[in-house]
Enzyme design. Structure first.
Site, mmCIF file in Angstrom:
data_model
loop_
_atom_site.group_PDB
_atom_site.id
_atom_site.type_symbol
_atom_site.label_atom_id
_atom_site.label_comp_id
_atom_site.label_asym_id
_atom_site.label_seq_id
_atom_site.Cartn_x
_atom_site.Cartn_y
_atom_site.Cartn_z
ATOM 1 N N ASP A 38 -6.893 -18.965 55.288
ATOM 2 C CA ASP A 38 -7.276 -20.279 54.752
ATOM 3 C C ASP A 38 -6.446 -20.539 53.495
ATOM 4 O OD1 ASP A 38 -8.731 -22.264 53.123
ATOM 5 O OD2 ASP A 38 -10.318 -22.050 54.626
ATOM 6 N N THR A 56 -10.873 -17.888 61.067
ATOM 7 C CA THR A 56 -10.665 -17.347 59.720
ATOM 8 C C THR A 56 -11.715 -16.270 59.459
ATOM 9 O OG1 THR A 56 -10.296 -19.697 59.160
ATOM 10 C CG2 THR A 56 -10.238 -18.082 57.330
ATOM 11 N N GLU A 58 0.977 -31.618 57.950
ATOM 12 C CA GLU A 58 -0.195 -32.463 58.264
ATOM 13 C C GLU A 58 -0.307 -33.594 57.248
ATOM 14 O OE1 GLU A 58 -3.425 -29.562 58.809
ATOM 15 O OE2 GLU A 58 -4.385 -31.029 60.115
ATOM 16 N N GLY A 107 -6.234 -24.638 57.057
ATOM 17 C CA GLY A 107 -7.115 -25.076 55.961
ATOM 18 C C GLY A 107 -6.610 -26.385 55.392
ATOM 19 N N ASN A 139 -14.479 -22.401 64.783
ATOM 20 C CA ASN A 139 -15.572 -23.182 64.171
ATOM 21 C C ASN A 139 -15.375 -24.691 64.308
ATOM 22 O OD1 ASN A 139 -17.850 -21.613 62.699
ATOM 23 N ND2 ASN A 139 -15.998 -20.409 62.323
ATOM 24 N N HIS A 180 -3.768 -23.896 70.453
ATOM 25 C CA HIS A 180 -4.208 -24.259 69.095
ATOM 26 C C HIS A 180 -5.660 -24.728 69.128
ATOM 27 C CE1 HIS A 180 -3.018 -26.122 64.982
ATOM 28 N NE2 HIS A 180 -4.334 -26.221 65.099
ATOM 29 N N LYS A 200 -14.270 -14.161 57.641
ATOM 30 C CA LYS A 200 -14.970 -14.532 56.394
ATOM 31 C C LYS A 200 -15.746 -13.374 55.822
ATOM 32 C CE LYS A 200 -15.076 -19.134 58.243
ATOM 33 N NZ LYS A 200 -14.417 -18.788 59.532
ATOM 34 N N HIS A 231 0.278 -24.256 60.141
ATOM 35 C CA HIS A 231 -0.020 -25.688 60.085
ATOM 36 C C HIS A 231 1.034 -26.288 59.164
ATOM 37 C CE1 HIS A 231 -3.721 -24.632 61.986
ATOM 38 N NE2 HIS A 231 -4.189 -25.865 61.922
HETATM 39 C C1 6MZ Z 1 -5.974 -27.497 59.058
HETATM 40 C C2 6MZ Z 1 -7.818 -26.750 60.186
HETATM 41 C C3 6MZ Z 1 -7.833 -27.915 60.984
HETATM 42 O O1 6MZ Z 1 -11.321 -20.678 61.186
HETATM 43 O O2 6MZ Z 1 -13.694 -21.185 60.596
HETATM 44 N N1 6MZ Z 1 -8.850 -25.996 60.564
HETATM 45 N N2 6MZ Z 1 -6.886 -26.549 59.236
HETATM 46 N N3 6MZ Z 1 -5.926 -28.639 59.767
HETATM 47 C C4 6MZ Z 1 -6.837 -28.886 60.739
HETATM 48 N N4 6MZ Z 1 -6.772 -30.072 61.415
HETATM 49 C C5 6MZ Z 1 -7.808 -31.021 61.409
HETATM 50 N N5 6MZ Z 1 -8.843 -27.818 61.847
HETATM 51 C C6 6MZ Z 1 -9.458 -26.629 61.582
HETATM 52 O O3 6MZ Z 1 -12.369 -22.771 62.042
HETATM 53 C C7 6MZ Z 1 -12.461 -23.828 61.119
HETATM 54 C C8 6MZ Z 1 -11.322 -23.743 60.135
HETATM 55 O O4 6MZ Z 1 -10.080 -23.988 60.805
HETATM 56 C C9 6MZ Z 1 -9.184 -24.696 59.942
HETATM 57 C C10 6MZ Z 1 -9.925 -24.911 58.625
HETATM 58 O O5 6MZ Z 1 -9.595 -23.861 57.730
HETATM 59 C C11 6MZ Z 1 -11.378 -24.816 59.041
HETATM 60 O O6 6MZ Z 1 -12.234 -24.425 57.986
HETATM 61 P P1 6MZ Z 1 -12.622 -21.222 61.659
HETATM 62 O O7 6MZ Z 1 -13.090 -20.621 62.942
#
Ligand code: 6MZ
Length: 369
Positions: free
Chosen positions: A167, A98, A227, A197, A17, A13, A100, A224
């Site tokens: 997302d 994600t 949370e 997201g 980004n 996990h 884009k 997810h």
């Molecule tokens: C939910 C999360 C997250 O996809 O742009 N992301 N979503 N809960 C979390 N826990 C804190 N941490 C990250 O990586 C960034 C994206 O991953 C998801 C969110 O959509 C975030 O914008 P990528 O590579």
């Protein structure tokens, strides 16, 4: 800490980004500041802040996404993230991101993912294995990117598989597009999809068509889940019976019963959950109960950059907080291999790496109860 660094590890996990080096984010932000795209002084403190609530984390992601818009940046961060995991001896990494779309710079979800794949190819210091060897050259993705995965065998190897994230802000159509892309990219290591997201945004029903389609086509699904407290959604997600879930922080007794009965593995993100206050403190983290119950769990980082952590640090934290000795942490990582979405051949290869490292974790590391 050193013994956790040197042991082989499995990461299931990790968000691309969320795993960017701080130094890289700052460099990119400074660069955009000089070009007048952002005000660097305004964003510097947001990047450097250490303790973030869940709401602040998603504000940070919006900023990170502005900073990482370019294809070349996506390639760079992918390369660096793989290097960082490989250098701390992660031998199997499932990296999620994600895809884009940004018409103003000519980015499609496909071109975004092409930039990610270029990042995998750009790693020179490790042998990055991401193309399933059993697959014939079947797509433009495959023929373009097969080469790198088959050479460099003298270098330390890291198996990388990709999950495409949907997302929670996306529409049903957009989610379906991501699944279509994931299917197209199976030849370059895409093994599944993730729903992530801001958990306070979006409705479960929006994503069911895409997730069901993914499953029907043989992609693996992780969600997810829990949370934030949302009884109805947690139950709906468990009824879907995903192959894994992430977090599971806000479960009530009935949710735990269902999860355990279904035996759905949980991706555990200790530091993330405590920092975002999804769990009030580390010593009451649900990992302890799941571990005692021998429920399938995997220790994961979530976002190494955002939460200033590493997988070695998460292993070390689990060990010190819950009194689990190094040999048992090693066994925990070994068991996580079976939760991976890669095929059996890859899992067997990863198991072999663990077997040859087993001697490293000697009986000296066992703590008497
Ligand atoms: C939910 C999360 C997250 O996809 O742009 N992301 N979503 N809960 C979390 N826990 C804190 N941490 C990250 O990586 C960034 C994206 O991953 C998801 C969110 O959509 C975030 O914008 P990528 O590579």
């Amino acid at each position: 800490m050193e013994s956790f660094r040197s042991m082989p590890k499995v990461e299931l996990h990790a968000h691309l980004n969320g795993s960017i080096r701080n130094s890289t984010i700052l460099e990119l932000a400074r660069d955009l500041g000089q070009k007048g795209v952002i005000d660097f002084l305004d964003v510097e403190h947001v990047i450097m802040k250490n303790d973030r609530s869940l709401v602040e984390v998603f504000k940070l992601f919006d900023l990170v996404h502005v900073i990482t818009t370019e294809h070349s940046t996506i390639t760079r961060i992918t390369k660096e993230v793989i290097e960082d995991f490989a250098s701390e001896n992660v031998v199997y990494l499932e990296l999620r991101t994600t895809p884009k779309k940004n018409d103003s710079i000519g980015m499609s979800k496909r071109s975004y993912m092409e930039a990610v794949i270029q990042g995998l190819r750009a790693v020179a210091s490790f042998d990055v294995h991401f193309v399933p060897q059993t697959k014939q050259v079947a797509s433009s993705f495959n023929s373009q990117f097969m080469e790198n995965s088959l050479n460099g065998s003298a270098k330390k190897k890291i198996y990388v598989r990709l999950l495409l994230s949907i997302d929670r802000r996306e529409t049903t159509i957009a989610a379906l597009e991501t699944v279509e892309l994931a299917l197209e990219m199976r030849d370059v290591g895409v093994v599944g999809v993730d729903l992530s997201g801001n958990p306070t945004v979006g409705e479960w029903d929006t994503f069911v068509p895409a997730l069901s389609f993914a499953r029907q086509k043989g992609l693996r699904v992780t969600l997810h889940c829990g949370e934030v407290p949302n009884r109805k959604e947690i139950q709906q997600m468990l009824d879907f019976v995903p192959e894994r879930i992430g977090h599971a922080c806000c479960f009530c007794e009935e949710d735990w019963r269902k999860l355990k009965a279904l035996n759905v593995p949980v991706e555990i993100c200790l530091t993330s959950n405590v920092m975002t206050q999804s769990v009030s403190s580390i010593d009451v983290h649900h990992f302890a109960d799941l571990y005692r119950a021998q429920h399938p769990v995997a220790l994961c980082t979530d976002d190494t950059g955002v939460f200033s952590t590493s997988l070695s640090q998460e292993y070390s934290l689990a060990s010190s907080t819950f009194g689990i000795d190094k040999a048992d942490i090693f066994d925990l990582a070994y068991k996580a291999i079976s939760q991976a979405f890669a095929d059996h051949k890859v899992k067997d290869e990863v198991r072999k790496i663990f077997s040859s490292a087993k001697g490293q974790v000697s009986s000296m590391d066992r703590i008497d109860p």
